[in-house]
Write a protein that holds these residues in place. Structure first.
Motif, PDB file in Angstrom:
ATOM      1  N   LEU B 291       0.625  -1.533  -0.138  1.00 25.41           N
ATOM      2  CA  LEU B 291       0.011  -0.050  -0.037  1.00 25.41           C
ATOM      3  C   LEU B 291       0.804   1.127   0.261  1.00 25.41           C
ATOM      4  O   LEU B 291       0.561   2.148  -0.477  1.00 25.41           O
ATOM      5  CB  LEU B 291      -0.730  -0.426   0.934  1.00 25.41           C
ATOM      6  CG  LEU B 291      -1.796   0.819   1.285  1.00 25.41           C
ATOM      7  CD1 LEU B 291      -2.636   1.243  -0.156  1.00 25.41           C
ATOM      8  CD2 LEU B 291      -2.682   0.175   2.654  1.00 25.41           C
ATOM      9  N   PHE B 292       2.004   1.251   0.947  1.00 21.12           N
ATOM     10  CA  PHE B 292       2.843   2.630   0.920  1.00 21.12           C
ATOM     11  C   PHE B 292       3.417   2.625  -0.560  1.00 21.12           C
ATOM     12  O   PHE B 292       3.945   3.655  -1.061  1.00 21.12           O
ATOM     13  CB  PHE B 292       4.091   2.315   1.777  1.00 21.12           C
ATOM     14  CG  PHE B 292       5.329   2.705   2.350  1.00 21.12           C
ATOM     15  CD1 PHE B 292       4.430   4.245   2.646  1.00 21.12           C
ATOM     16  CD2 PHE B 292       6.025   2.496   1.693  1.00 21.12           C
ATOM     17  CE1 PHE B 292       5.454   5.768   3.051  1.00 21.12           C
ATOM     18  CE2 PHE B 292       7.446   4.129   1.872  1.00 21.12           C
ATOM     19  CZ  PHE B 292       6.394   5.259   2.381  1.00 21.12           C
ATOM     20  N   LEU B 293       3.683   1.415  -0.841  1.00 27.08           N
ATOM     21  CA  LEU B 293       4.110   1.743  -2.582  1.00 27.08           C
ATOM     22  C   LEU B 293       3.352   2.270  -3.884  1.00 27.08           C
ATOM     23  O   LEU B 293       3.868   3.577  -4.343  1.00 27.08           O
ATOM     24  CB  LEU B 293       4.798   0.449  -3.114  1.00 27.08           C
ATOM     25  CG  LEU B 293       6.195  -0.279  -2.161  1.00 27.08           C
ATOM     26  CD1 LEU B 293       6.637  -1.181  -2.697  1.00 27.08           C
ATOM     27  CD2 LEU B 293       7.560   0.645  -1.939  1.00 27.08           C
ATOM     28  N   PHE B 294       1.957   2.043  -3.674  1.00 29.84           N
ATOM     29  CA  PHE B 294       1.113   2.276  -4.287  1.00 29.84           C
ATOM     30  C   PHE B 294       1.055   3.764  -3.970  1.00 29.84           C
ATOM     31  O   PHE B 294       0.667   4.697  -4.928  1.00 29.84           O
ATOM     32  CB  PHE B 294      -0.302   2.214  -4.099  1.00 29.84           C
ATOM     33  CG  PHE B 294      -0.440   0.803  -5.078  1.00 29.84           C
ATOM     34  CD1 PHE B 294      -1.164   0.726  -6.254  1.00 29.84           C
ATOM     35  CD2 PHE B 294      -0.236  -0.639  -4.222  1.00 29.84           C
ATOM     36  CE1 PHE B 294      -1.597  -0.436  -6.280  1.00 29.84           C
ATOM     37  CE2 PHE B 294      -0.709  -1.290  -5.125  1.00 29.84           C
ATOM     38  CZ  PHE B 294      -1.718  -1.456  -6.774  1.00 29.84           C
ATOM     39  N   ILE B 295       1.080   4.664  -2.672  1.00 31.90           N
ATOM     40  CA  ILE B 295       1.137   5.498  -1.920  1.00 31.90           C
ATOM     41  C   ILE B 295       1.896   6.813  -2.789  1.00 31.90           C
ATOM     42  O   ILE B 295       1.508   8.238  -3.120  1.00 31.90           O
ATOM     43  CB  ILE B 295       0.569   5.424  -0.313  1.00 31.90           C
ATOM     44  CG1 ILE B 295      -0.427   5.105  -0.368  1.00 31.90           C
ATOM     45  CG2 ILE B 295       0.510   7.669  -0.081  1.00 31.90           C
ATOM     46  CD1 ILE B 295      -1.673   5.537  -1.023  1.00 31.90           C
ATOM     47  N   MET B 296       3.148   6.281  -2.307  1.00 28.82           N
ATOM     48  CA  MET B 296       4.131   6.495  -3.270  1.00 28.82           C
ATOM     49  C   MET B 296       4.183   7.183  -4.603  1.00 28.82           C
ATOM     50  O   MET B 296       4.808   7.828  -4.483  1.00 28.82           O
ATOM     51  CB  MET B 296       5.707   6.033  -2.272  1.00 28.82           C
ATOM     52  CG  MET B 296       6.569   5.695  -1.103  1.00 28.82           C
ATOM     53  SD  MET B 296       5.992   7.568  -0.449  1.00 28.82           S
ATOM     54  CE  MET B 296       7.694   7.994  -1.267  1.00 28.82           C
ATOM     55  N   CYS B 297       4.044   6.299  -5.448  1.00 31.57           N
ATOM     56  CA  CYS B 297       3.667   6.373  -6.768  1.00 31.57           C
ATOM     57  C   CYS B 297       2.558   7.592  -7.010  1.00 31.57           C
ATOM     58  O   CYS B 297       3.181   8.660  -7.719  1.00 31.57           O
ATOM     59  CB  CYS B 297       3.048   5.619  -7.140  1.00 31.57           C
ATOM     60  SG  CYS B 297       4.091   3.983  -7.030  1.00 31.57           S
ATOM     61  N   ILE B 298       1.698   7.933  -6.419  1.00 27.51           N
ATOM     62  CA  ILE B 298       0.633   8.357  -6.442  1.00 27.51           C
ATOM     63  C   ILE B 298       0.762   9.605  -6.284  1.00 27.51           C
ATOM     64  O   ILE B 298       1.159  10.520  -6.593  1.00 27.51           O
ATOM     65  CB  ILE B 298      -0.485   8.250  -5.428  1.00 27.51           C
ATOM     66  CG1 ILE B 298      -1.507   6.979  -5.964  1.00 27.51           C
ATOM     67  CG2 ILE B 298      -1.931   8.806  -5.504  1.00 27.51           C
ATOM     68  CD1 ILE B 298      -1.980   6.180  -5.304  1.00 27.51           C
ATOM     69  N   ASN B 299       2.276   9.839  -4.877  1.00 22.04           N
ATOM     70  CA  ASN B 299       2.782  11.045  -4.227  1.00 22.04           C
ATOM     71  C   ASN B 299       3.672  11.622  -5.423  1.00 22.04           C
ATOM     72  O   ASN B 299       3.252  12.896  -5.690  1.00 22.04           O
ATOM     73  CB  ASN B 299       2.945  11.113  -3.525  1.00 22.04           C
ATOM     74  CG  ASN B 299       2.778  11.164  -1.816  1.00 22.04           C
ATOM     75  OD1 ASN B 299       1.123  11.198  -2.420  1.00 22.04           O
ATOM     76  ND2 ASN B 299       3.346  10.817  -1.139  1.00 22.04           N
ATOM     77  N   VAL B 300       4.048  10.963  -6.098  1.00 21.10           N
ATOM     78  CA  VAL B 300       5.257  11.308  -7.144  1.00 21.10           C
ATOM     79  C   VAL B 300       4.374  12.096  -8.437  1.00 21.10           C
ATOM     80  O   VAL B 300       4.505  12.778  -8.599  1.00 21.10           O
ATOM     81  CB  VAL B 300       6.168  10.512  -7.700  1.00 21.10           C
ATOM     82  CG1 VAL B 300       7.337  10.230  -9.283  1.00 21.10           C
ATOM     83  CG2 VAL B 300       7.235   9.806  -6.101  1.00 21.10           C
TER      84      VAL B 300
END
Lengths: 301, 312
Positions: B291-300
């Protein structure tokens, strides 16, 4: 204001509707109805939500419900513990996050000269504000409850919320620090004030409204948070002893949102859940109102 | 405090105590600078703390189950004593479908409402709707969950004639409602930031007001609106409590009317009873990492859009 006035005066008059081609008339009609439909939908949604919650929740809402704790013997229900826990969490979180957040914002706007560092810190705050609360719950549980040995306590919950609300405080404080005119700073420094002296006497008093707005927004997030507190602060609903230091450090229990969740999902007392929802609605309304008032005061300046 | 004394001294006896006072003052200045600097670094420290802890605690289970089996396994049965399975594909797909559904419903309504508020609505009407939208944004997620549980779920059960209304559809509607306020306010800000001259030019060329708003203003504000959508995606994919109350929480492969588990609700649902140190609990941390990786992509993505917005 003058800009708005100018454009109002200068606005070219739109084409007459009757002179449009059929296709453009259709476009106009479809788009306009879509716009009104969407706006009506949003408004109706809110009205429905409020109405439904109030109708379901108000009948059970009594003074007794707000000021007592649940009693199996008397067969009564009360959310006083949840209210106390919410207040505890809000106060403790703000006590820690305010100095940290305001300090960070001061560093970013007043001290930091290294552009890369500022970018890194701002990227970090943005990342923090994008992380979902369930991940804060996981990390809070690991770090504060287990590694630091706080256990499942309101204190551990508050510490987790500190990380969560930090971006809000930093951003709003930064915004309001930026509105303090540069001339004020130059004046103070020119008179021989040190940087800290200038910040303490000139910059901070002039940006207090923004800091207050940040606090209000943070309170809103804390009151509305449930996942983090469920896993780090526990779900019990008996009165905690906040009178002693031991009690302050070791108390655990559910806040209002957690109480709502427990009523709805675990004990299936939906009418009580709706009563808690009414309380939460009222708090949300007050928070929004307060934020708006402070914001207006800020804009007047 | 030291500093005040120092200032007084400086005024009175300029000669003797000047150096001492200045030293004290400088010490305070240096100290405060240090304190503020530490505060500034704390945000970075928190991000590192979260990242490191999620990686440390998320990797063991992935290593034990195997990355491919973990990510693409279609069966999750952590409570099964004899033959437990830890495949999170159902959760990943549910999260993606749920978020996509919420965006499909929420974005058009949110965007149109934003255009209405920013351009079409008479001042008094906008002055009523805007605070209402703010209020919608502030309502705690469990309240949405509660209303969804009591209104939406029974409605789905009777309308579609299914045994239980807890479903992906219910979750999608709740998520759509929850992301609506942020989409409205971010798009409205973007629409309002478009220079008036663009609209005036378009109007002067004979376009109607609505044509102007949709064909000139909206394209000019597109990166802001894109940011609103990405923000909505972030909100929807990270929401846990509200959909925990309406989605039914069974690890099915997603379909509209079946009971499903999201990445977030998988964590929230099992966390309270998974034993510390067990593979089940470690697997939950691994879900957190995904989930964290998903969110980081979205943040980028969000950063890219916002930056373009600032430049444009």
């Amino acid at each position: 204001m003058t800009k708005v006035m100018n454009t109002m005066v200068a606005k070219p008059t739109a084409v007459k509707y009757s002179k449009l081609s059929t296709q453009r008339k259709a476009y106009e009609w479809v788009m306009r109805s879509l716009l009104y439909l969407a706006a009506a939908l949003t408004t109706l949604l809110l009205l429905f939500l409020m109405g439904y919650i109030l109708v379901q929740g108000l009948p059970n809402l009594s003074w007794e419900f707000l000021t007592t704790q649940e009693s199996v013997l008397k067969g009564t229900y009360g959310i006083l513990p949840a209210i106390q826990n919410t207040v505890y969490v809000v106060v403790v979180t703000l006590l820690v996050v305010l100095p940290l957040g305001v300090g960070a914002a001061i560093y970013l706007t007043e001290y930091a000269t290294n552009h890369k560092l500022v970018t890194a810190i701002e990227f970090a705050t943005e990342t923090l504000s994008g992380i979902p609360s369930i991940l804060y719950a996981l990390v809070g549980m690991l770090v504060f409850c287990q590694v630091l040995g706080l256990g499942t306590t309101l204190l551990a919950g508050s510490m987790t919320l500190v990380i969560m609300t930090l971006p809000t405080i930093i951003r709003t404080t930064q915004e309001s620090l930026k509105t303090v005119p540069q001339g004020y700073r130059e004046g103070a420094l020119g008179l021989g004030a040190g940087k800290w002296h200038m910040i303490r006497t000139i910059v901070l008093p002039n940006s207090i409204d923004g800091i207050v707005t940040g606090c209000i927004l943070a309170i809103g997030r804390i009151v509305g948070e449930s996942a983090v507190l469920m896993f780090t602060a526990g779900m019990s609903h008996t009165l905690q002893d906040f009178g002693s230091l031991e009690g302050l450090l070791r108390s655990s229990g559910g806040t209002l949102t957690v109480a709502l969740y427990a009523y709805a999902k675990e004990s299936a007392k939906f009418d009580l859940a709706f009563s808690v929802a009414v309380v939460l609605l009222v708090i949300t309304f007050c928070i929004n109102l307060a934020a708006k008032l402070v914001g207006q005061k800020l804009r007047k300046k | 405090m030291n500093e005040k004394v120092g200032c007084g001294n400086m005024n009175e006896t300029m000669t003797v105590s000047k150096t001492g006072a200045r030293k004290a003052k400088e010490a305070v200045e240096g100290l405060m600078k240090g304190i503020f600097m530490v505060c500034g670094f704390i945000a970075i420290a928190f991000v590192l703390l979260i990242t490191i802890y999620l990686i440390i605690s998320g990797l063991p289970a992935i290593r034990e189950v195997g990355l491919i089996d973990f990510l693409f396994g279609t069966r999750w049965d952590s409570a099964n004593q004899t033959d437990p399975a830890y495949g999170i594909l159902p959760f990943i797909l549910t999260s993606i479908y749920g978020t996509a559904g919420a965006i499909v419903i929420g974005v058009p309504i949110g965007f149109l409402t934003a255009v209405f508020l920013a351009k079409v609505a008479p001042q008094p009407v906008a002055a009523v709707i805007r605070p209402a939208v703010d209020l919608l944004a502030g309502i705690p997620s469990v309240v949405y969950g509660l209303v969804g549980m009591m209104v939406l779920v029974p409605w789905i059960r009777t309308t579609f004639d299914v045994p239980a209304g807890d479903s992906l559809l219910a979750a999608i509607v709740v998520l759509a409602v929850m992301i609506l306020p942020s989409i409205i306010s971010v798009s409205e800000t973007a629409l309002k930031a478009v220079p008036k001259e663009y609209e005036e030019a378009s109007l002067a060329l004979g376009a109607t007001e609505l044509e102007t708003y949709f064909r000139v203003t909206a394209p000019a504000a597109k990166s802001g609106i894109a940011a609103a959508v990405v923000l909505g995606v972030g909100r929807a994919i990270g929401e846990a409590m509200a959909i925990l109350m309406v989605a039914g929480n069974v690890a099915n492969m997603p379909s509209l009317l079946s009971s499903v588990k999201f990445l977030t609700t998988a964590i929230a649902g099992e966390m309270s009873y998974a034993a510390v140190g067990s593979l089940q609990r470690n697997a939950l941390y691994s879900i957190g990492l995904v989930l964290f990786l998903f969110i980081m992509c979205i943040n980028v993505f969000l950063n890219v859009f916002l930056k373009r917005n600032k430049e444009g």
